[in-house]
Design an enzyme around this catalytic site. Structure first.
Site, mmCIF file in Angstrom:
data_model
loop_
_atom_site.group_PDB
_atom_site.id
_atom_site.type_symbol
_atom_site.label_atom_id
_atom_site.label_comp_id
_atom_site.label_asym_id
_atom_site.label_seq_id
_atom_site.Cartn_x
_atom_site.Cartn_y
_atom_site.Cartn_z
ATOM 1 N N GLY A 29 -21.887 30.707 -14.669
ATOM 2 C CA GLY A 29 -21.671 32.331 -14.207
ATOM 3 C C GLY A 29 -20.373 32.495 -13.789
ATOM 4 O O GLY A 29 -19.252 32.043 -14.259
ATOM 5 N N CYS A 30 -20.062 33.482 -13.034
ATOM 6 C CA CYS A 30 -18.935 33.942 -12.274
ATOM 7 C C CYS A 30 -18.114 32.901 -11.816
ATOM 8 O O CYS A 30 -18.343 32.007 -11.374
ATOM 9 C CB CYS A 30 -19.098 34.880 -11.222
ATOM 10 S SG CYS A 30 -17.772 35.323 -10.334
ATOM 11 N N PHE A 31 -16.781 32.570 -12.618
ATOM 12 C CA PHE A 31 -16.038 31.518 -12.203
ATOM 13 C C PHE A 31 -15.317 31.596 -10.757
ATOM 14 O O PHE A 31 -15.028 30.622 -10.228
ATOM 15 C CB PHE A 31 -14.909 31.147 -13.225
ATOM 16 C CG PHE A 31 -14.183 32.365 -13.854
ATOM 17 C CD1 PHE A 31 -13.998 33.364 -13.009
ATOM 18 C CD2 PHE A 31 -13.915 32.540 -15.021
ATOM 19 C CE1 PHE A 31 -12.927 34.519 -13.523
ATOM 20 C CE2 PHE A 31 -13.216 33.351 -15.592
ATOM 21 C CZ PHE A 31 -12.612 34.381 -14.902
ATOM 22 N N TRP A 32 -15.638 32.826 -10.294
ATOM 23 C CA TRP A 32 -15.085 33.200 -8.681
ATOM 24 C C TRP A 32 -16.049 32.274 -7.903
ATOM 25 O O TRP A 32 -15.475 31.411 -7.063
ATOM 26 C CB TRP A 32 -14.994 34.490 -8.530
ATOM 27 C CG TRP A 32 -14.162 35.533 -9.102
ATOM 28 C CD1 TRP A 32 -13.109 35.336 -9.933
ATOM 29 C CD2 TRP A 32 -14.419 37.053 -8.951
ATOM 30 N NE1 TRP A 32 -12.578 36.459 -10.296
ATOM 31 C CE2 TRP A 32 -13.470 37.612 -9.819
ATOM 32 C CE3 TRP A 32 -15.195 37.907 -8.408
ATOM 33 C CZ2 TRP A 32 -13.384 38.778 -9.761
ATOM 34 C CZ3 TRP A 32 -15.267 38.988 -8.781
ATOM 35 C CH2 TRP A 32 -14.196 39.774 -9.480
ATOM 36 N N TYR A 175 -19.257 41.435 -3.860
ATOM 37 C CA TYR A 175 -19.738 40.999 -5.022
ATOM 38 C C TYR A 175 -20.804 39.947 -5.014
ATOM 39 O O TYR A 175 -21.882 39.945 -5.533
ATOM 40 C CB TYR A 175 -18.702 40.544 -5.975
ATOM 41 C CG TYR A 175 -19.032 39.727 -7.003
ATOM 42 C CD1 TYR A 175 -19.573 40.413 -8.237
ATOM 43 C CD2 TYR A 175 -19.063 38.340 -7.170
ATOM 44 C CE1 TYR A 175 -20.183 39.604 -9.361
ATOM 45 C CE2 TYR A 175 -19.607 37.851 -8.283
ATOM 46 C CZ TYR A 175 -20.024 38.300 -9.297
ATOM 47 O OH TYR A 175 -20.673 37.485 -10.469
#
Length: 195
Positions: A29-32, A175
């Protein structure tokens, strides 16, 4: 002769003092979030956000990244943390049952995947996947194990995505909370979830 011996001695010293490092590429999912989760793991030296798995050359976040996964390239010291431990940490930081993406992020680029660079990595990855499946016999683990392909790190004017959780900690936490990542991880993994 002295010059040759000096050069030989220097190369022996250089190679014997080099830091050992291995790399792996994982999508969750989100690489952050993947970057944040893995940079906290002892033995991890570097985590780079980027794209992999697709055919589009030079994918960008705001441009064309069709077919690519958001992923991270993890560089780690195998004397501190081994590949299996990296994968054990990976599993408790993803929802291995979601075939539409991860948490609030849906679509092909947000799917989970393990990218292996050798047969040895494939064997270990398959074993860890089987262990997760055995732990959840009534659900299907959909995370694929794929051959590594070229990794494209985030660059240019999109470099703000790298280390986003450090650069914008309040926005990142909002987020992550609003996406429901930690809530879902706790639902699946309980106290094993790391966040």
């Amino acid at each position: 002769m002295k010059t040759v011996l000096s050069a030989l001695l220097l190369s022996v010293l250089f190679f014997s003092t080099r830091v050992s490092a291995d790399e792996t590429i994982l999508a969750g999912g989100c690489f952050w979030c993947m970057e944040s989760d893995f940079e906290k793991l002892d033995g991890v030296n570097d985590v780079v956000s980027g794209f992999t798995g697709g055919k589009t050359r030079n994918p960008t976040y705001n441009g064309d990244h069709r077919g690519h996964y958001e992923a991270v390239k993890i560089t780690y010291d195998p004397n501190v943390v081994n590949y299996q431990q990296i994968l054990d940490h990976y599993w408790v930081n993803v929802d291995p049952f979601d075939d539409r993406g991860q948490f609030c992020d849906k679509g092909q680029s947000y799917l989970s995947a393990i990218f292996v660079a050798s047969e040895q990595e494939r064997v270990i990855a398959e074993q860890t996947k089987e262990a997760v499946q055995a732990q959840f016999p009534k659900q299907t683990v959909v995370t694929p194990i794929l051959a590594s392909t070229r990794f494209y790190p985030i660059k240019g004017n999109e470099i703000a995505h790298q280390d986003f959780y450090k650069k914008s900690p309040v926005r990142y936490k909002l987020y992550r909370w609003n996406c429901g990542r930690d809530q879902r991880l706790e639902e699946i993994w309980g106290d094993k979830a790391s966040h």
